[in-house]
Design a protein around this motif. Structure first.
Motif, PDB file in Angstrom:
ATOM      1  N   VAL A 136     -10.343  -7.487 -18.312  1.00  0.00           N
ATOM      2  CA  VAL A 136     -10.302  -6.062 -18.671  1.00  0.00           C
ATOM      3  C   VAL A 136     -10.122  -5.867 -20.177  1.00  0.00           C
ATOM      4  CG1 VAL A 136      -9.182  -3.844 -18.228  1.00  0.00           C
ATOM      5  CG2 VAL A 136      -9.319  -5.547 -16.399  1.00  0.00           C
ATOM      6  N   GLY A 137      -9.194  -6.641 -20.763  1.00  0.00           N
ATOM      7  CA  GLY A 137      -8.937  -6.501 -22.196  1.00  0.00           C
ATOM      8  C   GLY A 137     -10.191  -6.780 -23.018  1.00  0.00           C
ATOM      9  N   GLN A 138     -10.903  -7.853 -22.671  1.00  0.00           N
ATOM     10  CA  GLN A 138     -12.130  -8.185 -23.404  1.00  0.00           C
ATOM     11  C   GLN A 138     -13.198  -7.130 -23.163  1.00  0.00           C
ATOM     12  OE1 GLN A 138     -13.587 -12.085 -23.944  1.00  0.00           O
ATOM     13  NE2 GLN A 138     -11.837 -13.047 -22.959  1.00  0.00           N
ATOM     14  N   GLY A 139     -13.253  -6.637 -21.922  1.00  0.00           N
ATOM     15  CA  GLY A 139     -14.229  -5.591 -21.586  1.00  0.00           C
ATOM     16  C   GLY A 139     -14.008  -4.366 -22.454  1.00  0.00           C
ATOM     17  N   LEU A 140     -12.757  -3.949 -22.562  1.00  0.00           N
ATOM     18  CA  LEU A 140     -12.445  -2.767 -23.377  1.00  0.00           C
ATOM     19  C   LEU A 140     -12.766  -3.038 -24.851  1.00  0.00           C
ATOM     20  CD1 LEU A 140     -11.190   0.050 -23.774  1.00  0.00           C
ATOM     21  CD2 LEU A 140      -8.994  -1.105 -24.141  1.00  0.00           C
ATOM     22  N   TYR A 141     -12.385  -4.212 -25.326  1.00  0.00           N
ATOM     23  CA  TYR A 141     -12.637  -4.553 -26.738  1.00  0.00           C
ATOM     24  C   TYR A 141     -14.137  -4.454 -27.035  1.00  0.00           C
ATOM     25  CZ  TYR A 141     -12.471  -7.008 -31.179  1.00  0.00           C
ATOM     26  OH  TYR A 141     -12.577  -7.317 -32.506  1.00  0.00           O
ATOM     27  N   ASP A 142     -14.924  -5.026 -26.134  1.00  0.00           N
ATOM     28  CA  ASP A 142     -16.373  -5.033 -26.304  1.00  0.00           C
ATOM     29  C   ASP A 142     -16.933  -3.596 -26.322  1.00  0.00           C
ATOM     30  OD1 ASP A 142     -18.861  -6.307 -26.481  1.00  0.00           O
ATOM     31  OD2 ASP A 142     -19.196  -6.004 -24.335  1.00  0.00           O
ATOM     32  N   ILE A 143     -16.439  -2.773 -25.417  1.00  0.00           N
ATOM     33  CA  ILE A 143     -16.892  -1.368 -25.359  1.00  0.00           C
ATOM     34  C   ILE A 143     -16.562  -0.662 -26.676  1.00  0.00           C
ATOM     35  CG2 ILE A 143     -16.395   0.877 -24.286  1.00  0.00           C
ATOM     36  CD1 ILE A 143     -16.115  -0.640 -21.603  1.00  0.00           C
ATOM     37  N   LEU A 144     -15.342  -0.863 -27.177  1.00  0.00           N
ATOM     38  CA  LEU A 144     -14.944  -0.183 -28.416  1.00  0.00           C
ATOM     39  C   LEU A 144     -15.771  -0.680 -29.606  1.00  0.00           C
ATOM     40  CD1 LEU A 144     -11.060  -0.013 -27.932  1.00  0.00           C
ATOM     41  CD2 LEU A 144     -12.728   1.844 -27.686  1.00  0.00           C
ATOM     42  N   PHE A 185     -16.459   6.282 -31.531  1.00  0.00           N
ATOM     43  CA  PHE A 185     -15.273   6.696 -30.781  1.00  0.00           C
ATOM     44  C   PHE A 185     -14.046   6.713 -31.691  1.00  0.00           C
ATOM     45  CE2 PHE A 185     -11.647   5.799 -27.906  1.00  0.00           C
ATOM     46  CZ  PHE A 185     -11.775   6.880 -27.048  1.00  0.00           C
ATOM     47  N   GLY A 186     -14.096   5.852 -32.689  1.00  0.00           N
ATOM     48  CA  GLY A 186     -13.058   5.910 -33.720  1.00  0.00           C
ATOM     49  C   GLY A 186     -11.726   5.299 -33.333  1.00  0.00           C
ATOM     50  N   ALA A 187     -11.741   4.347 -32.399  1.00  0.00           N
ATOM     51  CA  ALA A 187     -10.484   3.677 -32.063  1.00  0.00           C
ATOM     52  C   ALA A 187     -10.468   2.289 -32.693  1.00  0.00           C
ATOM     53  CB  ALA A 187     -10.331   3.550 -30.561  1.00  0.00           C
ATOM     54  N   GLU A 188      -9.365   1.922 -33.252  1.00  0.00           N
ATOM     55  CA  GLU A 188      -9.232   0.599 -33.846  1.00  0.00           C
ATOM     56  C   GLU A 188      -8.272  -0.241 -33.013  1.00  0.00           C
ATOM     57  OE1 GLU A 188      -7.366  -1.575 -37.780  1.00  0.00           O
ATOM     58  OE2 GLU A 188      -7.212   0.607 -37.587  1.00  0.00           O
ATOM     59  N   THR A 243     -17.014  17.740   2.077  1.00  0.00           N
ATOM     60  CA  THR A 243     -17.023  16.292   1.856  1.00  0.00           C
ATOM     61  C   THR A 243     -17.685  15.929   0.532  1.00  0.00           C
ATOM     62  OG1 THR A 243     -17.136  15.968   4.227  1.00  0.00           O
ATOM     63  CG2 THR A 243     -17.744  14.093   2.863  1.00  0.00           C
ATOM     64  N   GLN A 244     -17.053  15.018  -0.197  1.00  0.00           N
ATOM     65  CA  GLN A 244     -17.648  14.481  -1.423  1.00  0.00           C
ATOM     66  C   GLN A 244     -17.561  12.970  -1.375  1.00  0.00           C
ATOM     67  OE1 GLN A 244     -15.979  16.340  -4.897  1.00  0.00           O
ATOM     68  NE2 GLN A 244     -16.838  18.306  -4.314  1.00  0.00           N
ATOM     69  N   PHE A 245     -18.473  12.336  -2.078  1.00  0.00           N
ATOM     70  CA  PHE A 245     -18.520  10.871  -2.054  1.00  0.00           C
ATOM     71  C   PHE A 245     -18.710  10.337  -3.461  1.00  0.00           C
ATOM     72  CE2 PHE A 245     -21.272   7.001  -1.417  1.00  0.00           C
ATOM     73  CZ  PHE A 245     -20.222   6.177  -1.037  1.00  0.00           C
ATOM     74  N   LEU A 246     -17.850   9.416  -3.854  1.00  0.00           N
ATOM     75  CA  LEU A 246     -17.975   8.771  -5.167  1.00  0.00           C
ATOM     76  C   LEU A 246     -18.203   7.281  -4.950  1.00  0.00           C
ATOM     77  CD1 LEU A 246     -15.409  11.022  -5.467  1.00  0.00           C
ATOM     78  CD2 LEU A 246     -15.641  10.255  -7.803  1.00  0.00           C
ATOM     79  N   ARG A 247     -19.121   6.725  -5.734  1.00  0.00           N
ATOM     80  CA  ARG A 247     -19.456   5.318  -5.542  1.00  0.00           C
ATOM     81  C   ARG A 247     -19.669   4.679  -6.905  1.00  0.00           C
ATOM     82  NH1 ARG A 247     -23.771   3.274  -2.038  1.00  0.00           N
ATOM     83  NH2 ARG A 247     -24.777   1.546  -3.062  1.00  0.00           N
ATOM     84  N   GLY A 248     -19.246   3.451  -7.069  1.00  0.00           N
ATOM     85  CA  GLY A 248     -19.472   2.784  -8.352  1.00  0.00           C
ATOM     86  C   GLY A 248     -18.858   1.401  -8.370  1.00  0.00           C
ATOM     87  N   ARG A 249     -18.897   0.784  -9.539  1.00  0.00           N
ATOM     88  CA  ARG A 249     -18.366  -0.572  -9.656  1.00  0.00           C
ATOM     89  C   ARG A 249     -16.847  -0.535  -9.705  1.00  0.00           C
ATOM     90  NH1 ARG A 249     -22.416  -4.150 -10.585  1.00  0.00           N
ATOM     91  NH2 ARG A 249     -24.346  -3.211 -11.315  1.00  0.00           N
ATOM     92  N   GLY A 250     -16.244  -1.321  -8.833  1.00  0.00           N
ATOM     93  CA  GLY A 250     -14.792  -1.284  -8.701  1.00  0.00           C
ATOM     94  C   GLY A 250     -14.067  -2.322  -9.526  1.00  0.00           C
ATOM     95  N   ALA A 251     -14.796  -3.230 -10.161  1.00  0.00           N
ATOM     96  CA  ALA A 251     -14.151  -4.293 -10.930  1.00  0.00           C
ATOM     97  C   ALA A 251     -15.099  -4.784 -12.008  1.00  0.00           C
ATOM     98  CB  ALA A 251     -13.758  -5.438 -10.005  1.00  0.00           C
ATOM     99  N   GLY A 252     -14.579  -5.720 -12.819  1.00  0.00           N
ATOM    100  CA  GLY A 252     -15.388  -6.273 -13.904  1.00  0.00           C
ATOM    101  C   GLY A 252     -14.969  -5.684 -15.239  1.00  0.00           C
ATOM    102  N   GLY A 253     -15.197  -6.446 -16.307  1.00  0.00           N
ATOM    103  CA  GLY A 253     -14.728  -6.062 -17.630  1.00  0.00           C
ATOM    104  C   GLY A 253     -15.248  -4.713 -18.104  1.00  0.00           C
ATOM    105  N   HIS A 254     -16.541  -4.520 -18.042  1.00  0.00           N
ATOM    106  CA  HIS A 254     -17.096  -3.266 -18.559  1.00  0.00           C
ATOM    107  C   HIS A 254     -16.760  -2.057 -17.676  1.00  0.00           C
ATOM    108  CE1 HIS A 254     -20.196  -4.898 -21.694  1.00  0.00           C
ATOM    109  NE2 HIS A 254     -18.933  -5.029 -22.054  1.00  0.00           N
ATOM    110  N   PRO A 255     -16.962  -2.149 -16.346  1.00  0.00           N
ATOM    111  CA  PRO A 255     -16.607  -0.972 -15.519  1.00  0.00           C
ATOM    112  C   PRO A 255     -15.124  -0.607 -15.648  1.00  0.00           C
ATOM    113  CG  PRO A 255     -17.997  -2.482 -14.281  1.00  0.00           C
ATOM    114  CD  PRO A 255     -17.638  -3.192 -15.542  1.00  0.00           C
ATOM    115  N   THR A 256     -14.252  -1.605 -15.647  1.00  0.00           N
ATOM    116  CA  THR A 256     -12.822  -1.304 -15.752  1.00  0.00           C
ATOM    117  C   THR A 256     -12.493  -0.827 -17.163  1.00  0.00           C
ATOM    118  OG1 THR A 256     -12.507  -3.050 -14.126  1.00  0.00           O
ATOM    119  CG2 THR A 256     -10.539  -2.205 -15.183  1.00  0.00           C
TER     120      THR A 256
END
Ligand SMILES: NC(=O)c1ccc[n+]([C@@H]2O[C@H](COP(=O)([O-])OP(=O)(O)OC[C@H]3O[C@@H](n4cnc5c(N)ncnc54)[C@H](OP(=O)(O)O)[C@@H]3O)[C@@H](O)[C@H]2O)c1
Length: 402
Positions: free
Chosen positions: A6-14, A20-23, A277-290
């Protein structure tokens, strides 16, 4: 804090979103000898040092140690800091105290990544359905067990081979128990209960049955009826206002949106009193989705948003496991049938994988016998539509019989 998946995923996204302006000012990890994807001087080895740095305006806690995560998050909230975490096991154990710390010290804790990775289910429940009663919240909350079930159903792979594949692809933990014995989706159900129903549950109150005992025979049994077996977490409000929660393998029909949630994907169905009724679907794990969910929390903090916990501030509904439920039971040994006091048995026999039956028991009994079921290598699958909890059927029958 934490530079794993997760940490690497977030770092990569930033890195990919300079606008986005986050350091990322400081990164704390644990093991000084590990090979890293960034230069060694980017890392430090005492997460407490980050707590002591007043220049860090947000702390992101994505370590894999729940006890240590709680210590760090608690200390940060006691300083009135803004914190983002992904640690569902920690949240499921300590949410009441963490909410109280926010109230007391004025800090903010967001944790969208902790439930269903990239799916914005907590924000949806908190911000959108904070005032509307929900009939139920149910879904596939664990990508690893869903991957194993998908492979077993689509390719006829056996459990051990499907699990090894999931581990190789990085979908399952090295210790697969958390995923396969449904500890992980139980934590998520506990967090959902707070946001959907204003209930602080202890993890032990929530029945969690996994798929460790599953065989190709069970998959074939489901297939023969046009059904799939999915591990479904269900939170449901009964017509009398009481709320129940459980996580269990469940037969899912083609008419359910969960039927086509495959591999490592997650899906959640909301049944709201007025929205329907509403339905949400998506990736539940992995660096980038998390990491995407953590990014959304960072953006929310910037807008000074926090969870409102509207339903927690209202009178709490009563929680119950005093409910009857129809199950398919398959077990190497028949004695489990007595332990579950199965009644109204509509199917029973012995096959290559041992005893099988379809009959009724109660959630409370399943909760009590859970460990025994696991030790016996038994599989329990809820039958019928996922909302068909049959309330107090047994009590009514017992009353008539007396
Ligand atoms: N992976 C997912 O898809 C996912 C999805 C949703 C939620 N989560 C949650 O997110 C959290 C992190 O998961 P992950 O998959 O990223 O774990 P991971 O890949 O195992 O990485 C954990 C990281 O935490 C660091 N760490 C452990 N103890 C530490 C300590 N005391 N101080 C500082 N750093 C410490 C580790 O350091 P080293 O690098 O030195 O070992 C590692 O960098 C967990 O709570 C998990 O349940 C994960």
């Amino acid at each position: 804090m934490g530079f794993g998946c997760v940490g690497q995923g977030l770092y990569d996204i930033l890195q990919q979103l300079p606008g986005f302006g986050a350091e990322v000012r400081r990164i704390a990890v644990k093991n000084p000898t590990k090979t890293r994807s960034l230069p060694a001087d980017r890392f430090e080895y005492h997460a407490d040092a980050l707590l002591d740095d007043p220049e860090l305006d947000v702390l992101v806690e994505v370590i894999d140690d729940a006890a240590e995560a709680f210590r760090l998050v608690k200390a940060a909230l006691q300083q009135g800091r803004r914190v983002v975490t992904a640690n569902k096991a920690m949240l499921a154990r300590h949410l009441p105290e963490l909410v109280q710390l926010q109230d007391e010290f004025g800090g903010t804790l967001l944790y969208e990544a902790a439930v269903c990775g990239s799916i914005p289910i907590l924000r949806t429940l908190d911000a959108h359905f904070g005032s509307e009663p929900l009939r139920s919240v149910s879904g596939i909350l664990n990508g690893s067990s869903n991957y194993v079930l998908t492979r077993m159903t689509q390719e006829g792979t056996d459990y051990a081979a499907a699990l090894a594949e999931a581990q190789l692809l990085g979908f399952a933990e090295t210790d697969p128990t958390l995923d396969m014995a449904a500890f992980d989706p139980r934590s998520k159900a506990v967090i959902l209960a707070a946001h959907a129903y204003g209930l602080f549950l202890k993890p032990e109150q929530v029945l969690h049955l996994g798929i460790e005992g599953i065989t190709p025979t069970d998959i074939a049994y489901a297939k023969a009826q046009g059904l799939k077996i999915k591990v479904v977490a269900t939170l449901e409000q009964l017509p009398d206002g009481r709320v129940t929660a459980l996580v269990a393998p469940t037969f899912v029909a083609e008419s359910s949106p969960l039927y086509t949630v495959e591999h490592e994907f997650n899906g959640v169905i909301l049944e709201a009193a007025f929205a329907g009724t509403q339905f949400l679907r998506g990736r539940g794990a992995g660096g980038h989705p998390t990491g995407s969910a953590v990014l959304a929390d960072l953006a929310a903090l910037r807008q000074k948003r926090a969870y409102t916990y509207t339903k927690l501030r209202q009178p709490a509904a009563a929680f119950t496991t005093d409910l009857a439920v129809e199950i398919y039971l398959r077990s190497p040994s028949e004695s489990i049938r007595e332990d579950l006091a199965l009644t109204d048995i509509s199917l029973e026999g012995t096959g290559p994988d041992g005893y099988f039956a379809v009959g009724f028991t109660t959630l409370a009994r399943l909760l009590k016998q859970r460990e025994k079921l696991r030790e016996a290598g038994a599989l329990v699958v809820r039958t019928g539509p996922i909302s068909a909890l049959q309330e107090a059927r047994h009590s009514a029958q017992e009353a008539l019989a007396q």
